[in-house]
Design an enzyme around this catalytic site. Structure first.
Site, mmCIF file in Angstrom:
data_model
loop_
_atom_site.group_PDB
_atom_site.id
_atom_site.type_symbol
_atom_site.label_atom_id
_atom_site.label_comp_id
_atom_site.label_asym_id
_atom_site.label_seq_id
_atom_site.Cartn_x
_atom_site.Cartn_y
_atom_site.Cartn_z
ATOM 1 N N ASP A 5 -6.223 0.174 0.750
ATOM 2 C CA ASP A 5 -5.392 0.264 1.959
ATOM 3 C C ASP A 5 -4.762 1.640 2.114
ATOM 4 O OD1 ASP A 5 -3.725 -0.362 -0.267
ATOM 5 O OD2 ASP A 5 -2.124 -0.971 1.084
ATOM 6 N N ASP A 23 -2.604 3.510 0.539
ATOM 7 C CA ASP A 23 -1.212 3.893 0.306
ATOM 8 C C ASP A 23 -1.044 4.612 -1.033
ATOM 9 O OD1 ASP A 23 -1.592 1.626 -1.252
ATOM 10 O OD2 ASP A 23 0.314 0.688 -0.714
ATOM 11 N N SER A 30 -4.221 -4.629 -1.336
ATOM 12 C CA SER A 30 -4.279 -3.365 -2.061
ATOM 13 C C SER A 30 -5.532 -3.304 -2.934
ATOM 14 C CB SER A 30 -2.999 -3.174 -2.870
ATOM 15 O OG SER A 30 -2.926 -1.874 -3.390
ATOM 16 N N ASP A 69 -6.791 4.065 -2.797
ATOM 17 C CA ASP A 69 -7.045 2.631 -2.970
ATOM 18 C C ASP A 69 -7.428 2.014 -1.623
ATOM 19 O OD1 ASP A 69 -4.576 2.525 -1.714
ATOM 20 O OD2 ASP A 69 -3.725 1.052 -3.072
#
Length: 552
Positions: free
Chosen positions: A297, A299, A143, A295
């Site tokens: 990734d 999500d 993340s 962010d």
């Protein structure tokens, strides 16, 4: 004797350093950081594994990844015949290499693996598991953590992260593997035949689901600036916006290139206003109205708004949640039995908004997998219209079972574009929500308390609230105290105790007529968080005093 064993263990690891993939990272670490790798073990928890690169069982390297993959392979083969899995990975250091290692180990155990040839977002992984009907999924990401971190998240067949029970079982299988330096993974053509290309049709289907959800974006003069913070949301987000005939956006070019060092950002976290610095510069040059960041990734998502005078308004996760819920309520007015789901530390504002509009709401523990569990258990007549966590994670429609910034980007743009046609902004809309249901405000205090003394302090705070429930806090009368570790709620006014229908978690929530405060220690770090969600005058002053009272 223990010290001798540790020294021998370290020597064995150093001998294998050239094969570890992480020799460079190890050599850059301090003596303390190096030692930590040999004195601890990575543990597979409810959110998988996350850690730094380095040598030793306490770090991510070729050997600890092989150990994890072998444990997972044994778990999958014990669960079902002919298991299948899809793997996605982000732009971080060694994400590609870790994906290939895991694929090889799983293929060696006759597990069919779908492996893409490029990075993907976390929501795409959740969708792919469901679309391909695989037994499980793996997302390789850390993340928004610093550049020397990575991690592995494991998903079940419904596209949600593993349940607590399943995570514990996987953890046991991993531990049973033993010493990662003793693992031997033979690779043959017969085994690698189990590794399949990732079908492009899955990405196409994901895009179609979002296109159907959005419909169209009305034409206005709304101008948008977007940054992926060096992550995975480019190229998919720009492609998605163009497919919806929305072209009025500019990319922060320096930050929309994959970069595992996150070179142009101080923080790759949309919660951090510093993540918007270059977006603000571009917005001022291009006179943009809306700034969006995702962010690494993709999500989680953050937004900010620029007015005609160049003033920037940053929205926190609860405010974004309230805006999106408000819009979804407008969009779904024809539906009956509507439901909103949020975490127990998210705002009173969204609950008040749901109540005002006759929308049912449910609260779950922190962690989007608990939201996914609620979605899984929905009755046929229930319509989930929105789910979120205050930590900037949102979901509009459940074809994905995790936070999904990719589907939220065009949704928030559509909302802002509609408002622009009426001369309004998201800030105006938020003010209207406050006028309708009251000015519920939220803040978060995060305390890092290092060492044994810090651990004792955290335990002391939690024990005090459990054994000496306060009657009032800063003039706010306490109605009830919810203890999610004992699954009990104590009603002070009635002097009664009842059960909470929830998995156990070390969280205490104190309820007032004006809202709540919540205390939540981290399970992995020496941190404790205080959440404050209240509708009261002088909110900032009251919140600061509550924080000082608890942590003085």
């Amino acid at each position: 004797m223990k010290g001798c064993l540790a020294t021998m263990d370290k020597e064995l690891w150093i001998k294998r350093a050239n094969d570890s993939l992480v020799k460079h990272f190890y050599e850059q670490q301090s003596d303390i950081e190096q030692r930590e790798g040999f004195e601890s073990k990575l543990t597979f928890g409810t959110a998988g594994i996350r850690g730094k690169f380095g040598l030793g069982e306490g770090r991510l390297n070729k050997f600890t990844i092989e150990k994890l993959a072998l444990g997972l392979a044994r778990y999958l083969n014990a669960q079902t015949n002919n298991p299948t899995i899809v793997i996605h990975y982000d732009i971080r250091h060694l994400s590609t290499e870790f994906a290939q290692i895991i694929a090889n180990v799983l293929a060696n155990h006759q597990i069919i693996v779908y492996l893409p040839d490029t990075y993907k977002t976390t929501p795409e992984l959740s969708f792919a598991v469901r679309n391909l009907n695989t037994t499980a999924g793996i997302m390789i990401t850390a993340s928004h953590n610093p550049k020397d971190y990575n991690g592995i998240k494991v998903y079940s067949s419904d596209g949600a992260q593993l349940s607590t029970d399943a995570s514990e079982l996987v953890s046991r299988y991993i531990e049973e593997v033993g010493d990662p330096l003793q693992i031997d993974i033979p690779i043959s053509k017969q085994n690698t035949s189990y590794i399949k290309p990732f079908p492009k049709s899955v990405t196409d289907d994901y895009m179609k689901h979002i296109q159907n959800m959005i419909g169209y974006i009305p034409k206005s003069d709304l101008q948008v600036v977007f940054t992926s913070l060096h992550g995975t949301s480019v190229p998919i987000v720009p492609e998605l916006l163009k497919s919806l005939n929305f072209n009025q956006f500019n990319l922060v070019e320096a930050q929309c290139k994959p970069d595992p060092n996150f070179s142009s950002v101080q923080s790759a976290n949309p919660e951090d206003h510093r993540a918007f610095d270059q977006a603000v510069e571009l917005a001022n040059k291009s006179h943009a109205d809306l700034l969006i960041s995702t962010d690494p990734d993709a999500d989680r998502l953050g937004i900010a708004e620029r007015d005609a005078h160049g003033h920037i308004t940053y929205f926190n996760g609860n405010q974004i949640g309230a805006l999106l819920l408000n819009y979804r309520i407008q969009q779904t007015s024809q539906l009956r039995h509507r439901l909103m789901i949020q975490s127990i530390v998210s705002s009173e504002l969204t609950k008040s908004l749901a109540r005002y509009n006759n929308v049912e709401y449910k609260e779950v523990l922190t962690g989007f997998k608990f939201i996914a569990q609620e979605i899984r258990q929905l009755d046929d007549h229930q319509n989930m219209i929105f789910a979120f966590e205050e930590s900037y994670g949102f979901l509009s429609e459940p074809f994905v079972r995790d936070k999904d910034a990719v589907q939220i980007v065009p949704l928030i743009i559509k909302y802002a574009s509609e408002l622009k046609l009426y001369g309004k902004t998201l800030k105006d809309e938020l003010e209207q929500i406050y006028q309708t249901v009251g000015r519920h405000e939220d803040t978060l205090f995060s305390h890092t308390l290092e060492g044994l003394e810090g651990k004792k302090k955290i335990e002391s705070i939690m024990t005090h609230f459990r054994s000496n429930p306060p009657q009032e806090i800063q003039g706010l009368k306490v109605k009830a105290i919810e203890d999610y570790l004992t699954s009990e709620v104590y009603q002070l006014d009635k002097d009664t105790t009842s059960q909470i229908d929830s998995p156990k978690s070390n969280v205490i929530r104190v309820l007032f007529d004006e809202g709540f405060i919540a205390l939540r220690p981290s399970g992995t770090e020496p941190k404790i968080k205080l959440y404050v969600s209240l509708k009261c005058p002088d909110f900032d002053d009251v919140a600061q005093k509550i924080n000082a009272m608890i942590f003085s």
